[in-house]
Every structure is written in structure tokens, then in C-alpha cells.
Design a protein around this motif. Structure first.
Motif, mmCIF file in Angstrom:
data_model
loop_
_atom_site.group_PDB
_atom_site.id
_atom_site.type_symbol
_atom_site.label_atom_id
_atom_site.label_comp_id
_atom_site.label_asym_id
_atom_site.label_seq_id
_atom_site.Cartn_x
_atom_site.Cartn_y
_atom_site.Cartn_z
ATOM 1 N N ASP A 2 0.816 -1.216 0.000
ATOM 2 C CA ASP A 2 0.000 0.000 0.000
ATOM 3 C C ASP A 2 0.850 1.266 0.000
ATOM 4 O OD1 ASP A 2 -2.249 -1.552 0.000
ATOM 5 O OD2 ASP A 2 -2.605 -1.399 2.152
ATOM 6 N N PHE A 3 1.951 1.257 0.764
ATOM 7 C CA PHE A 3 2.756 2.484 0.849
ATOM 8 C C PHE A 3 3.460 2.773 -0.474
ATOM 9 C CE2 PHE A 3 5.606 -0.900 2.236
ATOM 10 C CZ PHE A 3 6.802 -0.604 1.586
ATOM 11 N N VAL A 4 3.731 1.738 -1.267
ATOM 12 C CA VAL A 4 4.324 1.952 -2.590
ATOM 13 C C VAL A 4 3.272 2.516 -3.538
ATOM 14 C CG1 VAL A 4 5.360 0.805 -4.592
ATOM 15 C CG2 VAL A 4 6.087 0.182 -2.278
ATOM 16 N N GLU A 5 2.066 1.970 -3.502
ATOM 17 C CA GLU A 5 0.990 2.485 -4.344
ATOM 18 C C GLU A 5 0.674 3.940 -4.000
ATOM 19 O OE1 GLU A 5 -2.463 0.084 -4.378
ATOM 20 O OE2 GLU A 5 -1.437 -1.731 -5.058
ATOM 21 N N GLU A 6 0.734 4.267 -2.717
ATOM 22 C CA GLU A 6 0.477 5.644 -2.304
ATOM 23 C C GLU A 6 1.548 6.582 -2.850
ATOM 24 O OE1 GLU A 6 -1.278 8.931 -0.694
ATOM 25 O OE2 GLU A 6 -2.089 6.911 -0.960
ATOM 26 N N ALA A 7 2.806 6.126 -2.856
ATOM 27 C CA ALA A 7 3.891 6.940 -3.408
ATOM 28 C C ALA A 7 3.690 7.146 -4.913
ATOM 29 C CB ALA A 7 5.233 6.281 -3.136
#
Length: 215
Positions: free
Chosen positions: A117-122
Motif C-alpha cells: 500500500d505504501f508503494v501504491e500511495e507513493a
């Protein structure tokens, strides 16, 4: 010895077996106190009845849980995601590439790989920034890459598929016109980075940044 017995029961019967075993041990200790001769028959009967009732309820609940798990096995399996095996360093590398506009693919595959999720948010934040910067004279551009190696024509086609997949994704995600994002495939040019099985197969940039990217 008692600890070994409890361990064996837990291994065989699980948490329900543990609860029942602990309750039976407490029952045994109460009986060992030899308090019943000091009680009236009615009180002794009530204590034994309550403990037998609790034993029956716990056993029934354990049996019901076992039957449920056996008939619904998939609902209790932990989902294993593709990135679960990656260590913290690799996840930080994925994050860094996402913050530079990368979208990830696997070898010879045309579908964007799912990421934490944190990669998709970036990726989302980066795309929003680029969309806000885009102008008519400097539109958005998706550059597709192919992993190093293979025939030149195949590498070119694969890189174009990668770019097209990201174009479709961004058009749907941000409700953009299909003509608002140009695409270009560069084959294996540039040898873009790879983190474990995650290959930077396409990158979102502004058209003015293309020459610098492909140097």
C-alpha cells in the motif's frame, strides 16, 4: 509432566483443547481441596453441576469450531502476498523507485504488479504531482522498458505493452482523457532498475524529461 500433557493436547486439539484442559485442571484442584464434606448436599450438587455444565459447553464450542474450520478452510488461510518475502531494504528500494514514477512488472508479463500500500500511495502522489505540472506544450509521457536481453523487435513490443498498461491504469485511476498521456516504448534501452522480481517496466514523466531519462 502436566506441562507435557497440556502441550500434547494443544498440538492435537488446538485452542479449544487448551481451554478445556485448563478448566479440567481447575476442576481437579477444587476437588482436591476436599471442601465438599464442609458443604451442604445442595451446595455440593450445584458446584458439581455448574462445573459439568461448563465442561460440556466448552467441549461443544471446541467441537463446533473444529467443524467450522474443516468446512471453511480457505477463510482461515493467511493471504500470502508477492512482496511478503521482501526484507525492509528491498521495500525501501521499491518505495524509492515508486517516488520516481516507476510501475513494476515481471519478466515477460504485461500486467502491472501489485505492490504494498505504501508503494501504491507513493506512485499515486507522484502521478498527481506530474498531472498538475503537465501543460499542452509539455504533456505527460509514459516510457515503457523491457528487461535487458532478447530480440530487439520483441523488446520493443514488450516495452510498448508495459507503457500501454500504465496508460490504461492512470486514465482509469485519475479519470484522464486517453489522449492526455502519450506513450513510447524504448525496448531494453537504459537498463532500468529491478528489485527482486519487481522490474521498473514503465515510468511516468513529462515529455521534457524524456531525453534525460533515455541518455
Amino acid at each position: 509432566m502436566e506441562g507435557d500433557t497440556v502441550r500434547v493436547i494443544v498440538q492435537i486439539a488446538g485452542v479449544g483443547g487448551l481451554g478445556l484442559t485448563v478448566f479440567l485442571i481447575i476442576f481437579r484442584e477444587i476437588i482436591r481441596k476436599n471442601i465438599f464434606p464442609q458443604l451442604q448436599n445442595e451446595h455440593s450438587y450445584r458446584i458439581i453441576l455448574v462445573m459439568l455444565s461448563f465442561t460440556f459447553v466448552i467441549a461443544l464450542a471446541g467441537l463446533g469450531a473444529w467443524v467450522w474450520i474443516q468446512t471453511h478452510p480457505n477463510e482461515f488461510r493467511k493471504e500470502v502476498r508477492a512482496w511478503d518475502h521482501l526484507d525492509g531494504g528491498y521495500k525501501l528500494m521499491l518505495l524509492g523507485l515508486a517516488q520516481e514514477g516507476c510501475y513494476f512488472f515481471r519478466w515477460d508479463q504485461s500486467s502491472i504488479l501489485e505492490t504494498p500500500d505504501f508503494v501504491e500511495e507513493a506512485q499515486h502522489q507522484y502521478a498527481e504531482e506530474k498531472i498538475s505540472m503537465a501543460k499542452a506544450e509539455d504533456p505527460l509521457l509514459i516510457v515503457g522498458f523491457k528487461e535487458t536481453g532478447g530480440a530487439l523487435a520483441y523488446a520493443q513490443t514488450t516495452s510498448e505493452r508495459h507503457a500501454r498498461a500504465v496508460q490504461n491504469y492512470l486514465v482509469n485511476r485519475f479519470n484522464l482523457p486517453i489522449g492526455g498521456i502519450d506513450i513510447v516504448g524504448v525496448g531494453a534501452t537504459g537498463n532500468p532498475p529491478q528489485v527482486d522480481n519487481y522490474f521498473c517496466g514503465a515510468k511516468l514523466i513529462l515529455t521534457s524529461e524524456y531525453e534525460k531519462l533515455t541518455k
